[in-house]
Enzyme design. Structure first.
Site, PDB file in Angstrom:
ATOM      1  N   CYS A 172      -5.711  -3.029   2.417  1.00 14.06           N
ATOM      2  CA  CYS A 172      -5.625  -2.939   3.872  1.00 14.06           C
ATOM      3  C   CYS A 172      -6.953  -3.300   4.543  1.00 14.06           C
ATOM      4  O   CYS A 172      -7.494  -4.376   4.300  1.00 14.06           O
ATOM      5  CB  CYS A 172      -5.113  -1.557   4.272  1.00 14.06           C
TER       6      CYS A 172
ATOM      7  N   LYS B 146      -9.067   3.085  -2.680  1.00 13.31           N
ATOM      8  CA  LYS B 146      -9.520   2.560  -1.395  1.00 13.31           C
ATOM      9  C   LYS B 146     -10.885   3.145  -1.046  1.00 13.31           C
ATOM     10  O   LYS B 146     -11.063   4.362  -0.981  1.00 13.31           O
ATOM     11  CB  LYS B 146      -8.488   2.918  -0.325  1.00 13.31           C
TER      12      LYS B 146
ATOM     13  N   GLU C 295       0.839  -1.197   0.000  1.00 10.76           N
ATOM     14  CA  GLU C 295       0.000   0.000   0.000  1.00 10.76           C
ATOM     15  C   GLU C 295       0.877   1.250   0.000  1.00 10.76           C
ATOM     16  O   GLU C 295       1.872   1.331   0.719  1.00 10.76           O
ATOM     17  CB  GLU C 295      -0.884  -0.021   1.241  1.00 10.76           C
TER      18      GLU C 295
END
Length: 333
Positions: free
Chosen positions: A189, A155, A68
């Protein structure tokens, strides 16, 4: 033995001594990069990524997965001078530097990644801090050696203070990529803790489930194993190994990290569709993890479980996914 984990010093945890021409038909090698970015320096981070791409390709990898925010940086421990009802001039200066270190999708850094993918004939998933207009996004790019930038995933749900510096993605960027290894998708994540997000990716037919992350806790590996079993997917999770020395000297760390000068410990891992760990987890060092992927293992796993097929109950549960871009302003003729 089909797993291979090579540390920065060249020590192997697993050894695969078969030549490429001895491997089973349909088996492809993948690589997971565990390393620090060069925070706030997109050019230097891209150069580092290029070196890792070349190294992994030399070892025969056909898919390379980065952590990430590898390009742009994950500013762990930074509060950007913010508290409820307050912002500070210092925090705005920090954000300026962070924004200046982000990339645009049509910028030179992404162009270099596309070239590296093409030159070394590898597909790639890489986390970047994307600047679009005046907003930053935590984005995973999907890059093909044949077709260049074929997808992106912003995200959907930044976690905690990430929401101060990153915007929210939408359902239009739940992209996947066809590769020689299989169909690739990326979930970033703590999105991996969103059950409906996972279900949507399984329904898209993802075979290689990539999880770039900043979560370096040992508990993370349990989640990755669960997802592998739940989706009957190969899970490739990449986390940075990041220390204070990777940041500029004047970069503030506003909260004392639990591991001292190690801000992110790594813990990258590769898991097969029945929950067997093929490589990793590795902590507290820079490393590349390698594993051989055989999609027949995924098919075998579906004998008794398919979360979006014969083990689903659409008469009881259903999921609707909005894949339209959610633009704040739309101009009509």
């Amino acid at each position: 033995m089909i797993g291979l984990s090579i540390s920065n010093g060249g020590e192997s945890n697993w050894v695969d001594d078969r030549r490429d021409d001895q491997k089973e038909e349909g088996v492809q090698k993948v690589a997971v990069i565990q390393s620090a970015s060069v925070p706030f320096d997109a050019d230097a981070s891209t150069s580092k990524a290029e070196r890792f791409i070349e190294q992994a390709a030399t070892q025969g990898a056909k898919l390379v997965v980065f952590p990430e925010a590898f390009i742009g940086g994950y500013p762990k421990g930074s509060a950007f001078g913010a508290a409820v009802g307050f912002r500070t001039p210092r925090g705005r200066e920090e954000f300026l530097r962070y924004s200046n270190g982000a990339v645009t999708l049509d910028g030179p850094e992404v162009g270099r990644l596309i070239k590296a993918s093409r030159d070394h004939n590898v597909s790639m998933v890489i986390g970047v801090v994307e600047r679009a207009g005046n907003t930053l996004y935590c984005t995973a790019l999907l890059i093909s050696p044949d077709d260049g930038l074929v997808g992106k995933h912003r995200k959907l749900m930044p976690t905690g203070i990430e929401r101060l510096v990153w915007g929210f993605g939408d359902g239009s960027t739940l992209d996947t990529m066809d590769s020689p290894v299989g169909k690739v998708g990326s979930v970033i994540c703590w999105e991996n803790y969103m059950p409906l997000m996972r279900q949507a990716m399984y329904a898209k037919g993802v075979q290689i489930y990539c999880a770039p992350t900043a979560d370096d806790r040992p508990a993370w590996q349990a989640s990755m194993t669960h997802i592998a079993l739940e989706g009957r997917v190969f899970v490739l999770s990449a986390c940075q190994y990041l220390t204070r020395d990777d940041f500029p000297e004047d970069h503030p760390v506003d909260f004392e990290p639990p591991n001292g000068d190690i801000l992110m410990r790594g813990g990258s891992i590769i898991v097969d569709p029945l929950g067997e760990v093929l490589a990793g987890p590795v902590f507290d060092e820079e490393t590349i993890l390698y594993a051989d992927i055989d999609l027949d293992q995924k098919t075998k796993g579906h004998l008794d479980f398919d979360a979006v097929g014969h083990y689903a109950r659409p008469d009881v549960f259903s999921l609707t996914v909005n894949t339209e871009p959610m633009d704040s302003v739309t101009f009509e003729n």
